[in-house]
Design a protein around this motif. Sequence first.
Motif, PDB file in Angstrom:
ATOM      1  N   ARG A 182       0.782  -1.237   0.000  1.00 52.90           N
ATOM      2  CA  ARG A 182       0.000   0.000   0.000  1.00 52.90           C
ATOM      3  C   ARG A 182       0.815   1.289   0.000  1.00 52.90           C
ATOM      4  N   GLU A 183       2.085   1.181   0.262  1.00 49.63           N
ATOM      5  CA  GLU A 183       2.866   2.421   0.358  1.00 49.63           C
ATOM      6  C   GLU A 183       4.318   2.223  -0.070  1.00 49.63           C
ATOM      7  N   TRP A 184       4.973   3.335  -0.330  1.00 53.93           N
ATOM      8  CA  TRP A 184       6.405   3.252  -0.591  1.00 53.93           C
ATOM      9  C   TRP A 184       7.127   4.027   0.499  1.00 53.93           C
ATOM     10  N   ARG A 185       8.393   3.686   0.651  1.00 48.05           N
ATOM     11  CA  ARG A 185       9.098   4.194   1.826  1.00 48.05           C
ATOM     12  C   ARG A 185      10.504   4.671   1.489  1.00 48.05           C
ATOM     13  N   ILE A 186      10.863   5.798   2.116  1.00 44.93           N
ATOM     14  CA  ILE A 186      12.235   6.298   2.040  1.00 44.93           C
ATOM     15  C   ILE A 186      12.766   6.247   3.467  1.00 44.93           C
ATOM     16  N   SER A 187      13.947   5.674   3.619  1.00 42.74           N
ATOM     17  CA  SER A 187      14.533   5.679   4.956  1.00 42.74           C
ATOM     18  C   SER A 187      15.981   6.174   4.854  1.00 42.74           C
ATOM     19  N   VAL A 188      16.315   7.153   5.661  1.00 40.89           N
ATOM     20  CA  VAL A 188      17.677   7.703   5.648  1.00 40.89           C
ATOM     21  C   VAL A 188      18.274   7.546   7.046  1.00 40.89           C
ATOM     22  N   LYS A 189      19.349   6.763   7.089  1.00 44.58           N
ATOM     23  CA  LYS A 189      19.944   6.431   8.399  1.00 44.58           C
ATOM     24  C   LYS A 189      21.356   7.009   8.480  1.00 44.58           C
ATOM     25  N   ASP A 190      21.656   7.624   9.604  1.00 42.27           N
ATOM     26  CA  ASP A 190      23.033   8.103   9.775  1.00 42.27           C
ATOM     27  C   ASP A 190      23.572   7.707  11.137  1.00 42.27           C
ATOM     28  N   GLU A 191      24.870   7.889  11.297  1.00 50.14           N
ATOM     29  CA  GLU A 191      25.513   7.580  12.585  1.00 50.14           C
ATOM     30  C   GLU A 191      26.045   8.886  13.175  1.00 50.14           C
ATOM     31  N   GLY A 192      25.225   9.907  13.072  1.00 52.17           N
ATOM     32  CA  GLY A 192      25.689  11.247  13.425  1.00 52.17           C
ATOM     33  C   GLY A 192      25.397  11.659  14.855  1.00 52.17           C
ATOM     34  N   ILE A 193      25.229  12.985  15.009  1.00 53.30           N
ATOM     35  CA  ILE A 193      25.150  13.562  16.367  1.00 53.30           C
ATOM     36  C   ILE A 193      23.842  13.225  17.098  1.00 53.30           C
ATOM     37  N   GLY A 194      22.802  12.785  16.336  1.00 50.93           N
ATOM     38  CA  GLY A 194      21.540  12.424  16.968  1.00 50.93           C
ATOM     39  C   GLY A 194      20.748  13.638  17.434  1.00 50.93           C
ATOM     40  N   ILE A 195      19.514  13.386  17.848  1.00 52.73           N
ATOM     41  CA  ILE A 195      18.628  14.487  18.271  1.00 52.73           C
ATOM     42  C   ILE A 195      18.025  14.109  19.625  1.00 52.73           C
ATOM     43  N   HIS A 196      18.101  15.036  20.567  1.00 51.26           N
ATOM     44  CA  HIS A 196      17.561  14.787  21.908  1.00 51.26           C
ATOM     45  C   HIS A 196      16.065  14.477  21.821  1.00 51.26           C
ATOM     46  N   PRO A 197      15.558  13.516  22.644  1.00 50.78           N
ATOM     47  CA  PRO A 197      14.128  13.161  22.569  1.00 50.78           C
ATOM     48  C   PRO A 197      13.203  14.378  22.685  1.00 50.78           C
ATOM     49  N   ASP A 198      13.565  15.345  23.551  1.00 44.73           N
ATOM     50  CA  ASP A 198      12.702  16.530  23.731  1.00 44.73           C
ATOM     51  C   ASP A 198      12.631  17.384  22.475  1.00 44.73           C
ATOM     52  N   GLU A 199      13.598  17.236  21.595  1.00 43.94           N
ATOM     53  CA  GLU A 199      13.649  18.112  20.420  1.00 43.94           C
ATOM     54  C   GLU A 199      13.077  17.456  19.171  1.00 43.94           C
ATOM     55  N   GLN A 200      12.875  16.152  19.243  1.00 46.45           N
ATOM     56  CA  GLN A 200      12.517  15.424  18.017  1.00 46.45           C
ATOM     57  C   GLN A 200      11.235  15.917  17.352  1.00 46.45           C
ATOM     58  N   VAL A 232       5.951  15.906   2.072  1.00 51.87           N
ATOM     59  CA  VAL A 232       5.324  14.639   2.472  1.00 51.87           C
ATOM     60  C   VAL A 232       3.804  14.846   2.626  1.00 51.87           C
ATOM     61  N   ASP A 233       3.415  15.960   3.220  1.00 52.96           N
ATOM     62  CA  ASP A 233       1.980  16.254   3.407  1.00 52.96           C
ATOM     63  C   ASP A 233       1.233  16.303   2.079  1.00 52.96           C
ATOM     64  N   ILE A 234       1.820  16.968   1.072  1.00 53.19           N
ATOM     65  CA  ILE A 234       1.075  17.071  -0.186  1.00 53.19           C
ATOM     66  C   ILE A 234       0.991  15.721  -0.901  1.00 53.19           C
ATOM     67  N   HIS A 235       1.835  14.790  -0.488  1.00 48.93           N
ATOM     68  CA  HIS A 235       1.735  13.426  -1.028  1.00 48.93           C
ATOM     69  C   HIS A 235       0.935  12.522  -0.083  1.00 48.93           C
ATOM     70  N   LYS A 236       0.306  13.153   0.905  1.00 50.04           N
ATOM     71  CA  LYS A 236      -0.544  12.446   1.877  1.00 50.04           C
ATOM     72  C   LYS A 236       0.207  11.367   2.653  1.00 50.04           C
ATOM     73  N   GLY A 237       1.459  11.621   2.904  1.00 51.10           N
ATOM     74  CA  GLY A 237       2.266  10.632   3.616  1.00 51.10           C
ATOM     75  C   GLY A 237       2.598  11.068   5.035  1.00 51.10           C
ATOM     76  N   PRO A 256       1.464   6.792   0.599  1.00 49.27           N
ATOM     77  CA  PRO A 256       0.546   5.787   0.042  1.00 49.27           C
ATOM     78  C   PRO A 256       0.695   5.658  -1.471  1.00 49.27           C
ATOM     79  N   LEU A 257       0.592   4.422  -1.942  1.00 47.43           N
ATOM     80  CA  LEU A 257       0.719   4.174  -3.385  1.00 47.43           C
ATOM     81  C   LEU A 257      -0.527   4.592  -4.148  1.00 47.43           C
ATOM     82  N   ASP A 258      -1.675   4.419  -3.498  1.00 48.44           N
ATOM     83  CA  ASP A 258      -2.924   4.604  -4.240  1.00 48.44           C
ATOM     84  C   ASP A 258      -3.559   5.964  -3.970  1.00 48.44           C
TER      85      ASP A 258
END
Length: 266
Positions: A182-200, A232-237, A256-258
Amino acid sequence: LLLGLAVLFAGVAILISYMMSKKAMEPISAAFNRQKEFVGDASHELRTPLSVMLSSIDAMEMTDGAIEDPFAGKLLKNMKLEVKRMTGLVSDLLVLARADSGTVNRSYESIDLYVEARNVIESLMPHAEANHIALHFHAQDDMNVTGDRERIKQLLYILLDNAVKYSPDGGHVALTLSKEEREWRISVKDEGIGIHPDEQARIFDRFYRSDKSRTRALGGHGLGLSIAKWIVDIHKGTISVESELNKGSIFTVNIPLDQAVSKARK
Ligand code: ADP
């Protein structure tokens, strides 16, 4: 009768306060719209002088003998960097101003996400190589999807550019494209500085930058992820982040694909 009068008065009072609040609201929304229009107009007007400045600097750099003093050459280099940075900011502001006005032209078409992603990776290669960052790319065989080609490219660019920008020297960045029922996915993973949970949750807000002093030197201006979110919003994702400080981050986009994209409202 008393009860009736009380109900009548209460009704009239509610009506008056509703009308007053509407009256008070109108100028605010009009002012808000004017402000958005102003941002759009100002960004548009700023583009021309900035590109004139940039090409003048380029011409000076290329003209033999125009800059003989090494100090002046250094100043010119700084100027060029700042003009480029400002050009990026102005064009991001323009994207958001157009998004706000709801008058953006969108063209949805069939795109080969694999090919587009390859091109984006290639354009980022010099930036990654300069920082000794390895870019990895995994994709399923069939990555044909429907979307707005230029904006999807911009989305990939923003996520990958951030992953490189917020990674230390020698880090690894991985882009994975996949397609499900039903959907397609982009995933971007890094090993960088990270983001504090409060800021995410806040990193998608306009101009939000975590730990300003740390990230300021990296030259961003805090609009990339708000543009990514809008795309992402205009693609309803949906777009989400999982991250751990000093370990790295994973940004995931699901679209979403459809989707009835041609009828997308915003
Ligand atoms: P910027 O131009 O500052 O990169 P963005 O809107 O793209 O603006 O990102 C907002 C903030 O989110 C950044 O300033 C940074 O603090 C944080 N951020 C974004 N991507 C990453 C990442 N991959 N790793 C760590 N922090 C990130």
